[in-house]
Scaffold this active site. Sequence first.
Site, PDB file in Angstrom:
ATOM      1  N   HIS A   1       0.694  -1.504   0.267  1.00 63.28           N
ATOM      2  CA  HIS A   1      -0.267  -0.321  -0.055  1.00 63.28           C
ATOM      3  C   HIS A   1       0.832   1.291   0.368  1.00 63.28           C
ATOM      4  O   HIS A   1       0.752   2.226  -0.637  1.00 63.28           O
ATOM      5  CB  HIS A   1      -0.703   0.107   1.187  1.00 63.28           C
ATOM      6  CG  HIS A   1      -2.055   1.188   0.801  1.00 63.28           C
ATOM      7  ND1 HIS A   1      -3.131   1.819   0.458  1.00 63.28           N
ATOM      8  CD2 HIS A   1      -1.699   2.367   1.578  1.00 63.28           C
ATOM      9  CE1 HIS A   1      -3.979   2.370   1.154  1.00 63.28           C
ATOM     10  NE2 HIS A   1      -3.236   3.471   1.811  1.00 63.28           N
ATOM     11  N   GLU A   2       1.644   1.209   0.594  1.00 64.98           N
ATOM     12  CA  GLU A   2       2.975   2.809   1.139  1.00 64.98           C
ATOM     13  C   GLU A   2       3.783   2.386   0.091  1.00 64.98           C
ATOM     14  O   GLU A   2       4.023   4.040  -0.378  1.00 64.98           O
ATOM     15  CB  GLU A   2       3.261   2.625   2.282  1.00 64.98           C
ATOM     16  CG  GLU A   2       2.844   2.454   3.448  1.00 64.98           C
ATOM     17  CD  GLU A   2       1.634   3.563   3.726  1.00 64.98           C
ATOM     18  OE1 GLU A   2       1.815   5.303   2.965  1.00 64.98           O
ATOM     19  OE2 GLU A   2       0.993   3.592   4.265  1.00 64.98           O
TER      20      GLU A   2
ATOM     21  N   HIS B   1       1.732   4.428  -2.644  1.00 65.26           N
ATOM     22  CA  HIS B   1       2.210   6.199  -2.469  1.00 65.26           C
ATOM     23  C   HIS B   1       4.040   6.676  -2.759  1.00 65.26           C
ATOM     24  O   HIS B   1       3.491   8.030  -3.705  1.00 65.26           O
ATOM     25  CB  HIS B   1       1.100   6.454  -1.302  1.00 65.26           C
ATOM     26  CG  HIS B   1       0.377   6.519  -0.379  1.00 65.26           C
ATOM     27  ND1 HIS B   1      -0.590   7.018  -1.255  1.00 65.26           N
ATOM     28  CD2 HIS B   1      -0.509   5.397   0.365  1.00 65.26           C
ATOM     29  CE1 HIS B   1      -2.096   7.263  -0.512  1.00 65.26           C
ATOM     30  NE2 HIS B   1      -1.394   6.115   0.885  1.00 65.26           N
TER      31      HIS B   1
END
Length: 447
Positions: free
Chosen positions: A18-19, A22
């Site tokens: 997920h990170e 980003h």
Amino acid sequence: MLTLVAFLVAIGALVTFHELGHYTIAKLCGVKVLRFSIGFGRPLLSWRMFDTEWTLCPIPLGGYVRMLDEREAPVADHELPHSFNTQPVLKRMAIVAAGPLANLLLAFLLYWVLMAHGVVQARPWVGTVVDDSPAASAGFQSGDKVTAVDGRAVANWQEMRLALLDALAGRSTPLDVRVETGSGAATRRIDVPRFARQYAQAFESGEIGVLPVRYQTVVGALEDDGPAMRAGLRVGDRMLSADGRVLPDWQAWVALIRDNPGRAITVGVLRDGKPVSVVLRPASVDSGEGFVGHVGIGPQQDAAWMAALQFTQRYDLPGAAGAAWRKTGETSWMSLKFLGRMLTGSASANNLSGPLVIASVAGQSAREGLIAYLEFLALISVSIGILNLLPIPVLDGGHLMYYTAELVRGRPLSESVQLMGQRIGFALLFALMAFAMLNDISRLFGG
């Protein structure tokens, strides 16, 4: 220990992916990333790479990417072009959306691997019909082969369950299920209104009272020092009759024992090819709704039926990619519909799970093997992706909501409005987590 390790690996992998979503889009947009953290709290490990501090922290319930941003600290003039808050709104939206989309991408990749490897499926064939269930009332028979639910074709047991889950949610009319029987096609009509209250929770899980397994009237397991063991029954005994009356299937034996607590029953069994009589007295157990019989016995599965029921579905790489795409889309859509039904009250929020149940399922899937564990990871990755896209401030979806408003208005929302939204978002998220934790405790510990 296995449960803990499986949970930590799952959370670590899902949060990292997920990170990374980003982080990757931020770097592509020219934004400087100051820190990439897995976990919260004081860093246990820290190192620098690609002009970013990478940290591993002790609280494994999330992570974050900290970018250069004037709203958090002063930024030198020469670095302003690399600050997050100075980027055009569409770039900021892309950076924020990249996290949840990375989770959906991970789910797709995992499903691709699973489809290419081959997925063991169960055909949508009815092995057992639970007594007094909606399925029993509808006339389901052991051996029915389900072909469609509410007009939707199904090819395996999981598709059947998903179709039932979708069709039963909030339904107030009868539901038709098409089956193939030994004598041709037939329709089993489930009287949903009649069972709406009694089976409400089961309906929300797509359950109508059918099981894929078929049991023989053969003793498969005995409870240590239970009534059946004390009476002299043995594993492998074939149960033939009770007080001279032949009972045709395991369900009939279950009903007989349940309905006769404390009464001696003369059971005829076949042992090593020879008939034997055993006097069995079921113990009386308080079920909360009265006393029922219990003897501590488990049935043996019908091995031939199970062999015919299971099949391995395999695809070539392009076919696996298409199947994985469909699976990711279907799972995402089902997650969205479930959340929508919770908000409208047509689905119970008691089905919401928190970290304790997730950890328990992680351990169970890890014990079943790598394939089951990867399937669990894919499902949770979809859930995290969809949850983070919800328009709740503090979640990625909340930030996207702010940026959409900015795109429409031509200017950002005021800081006071955003701050109020953050507070409301924190309160909602805390309430959601607390409710999920209470559900976990109730499921796992019977509270």
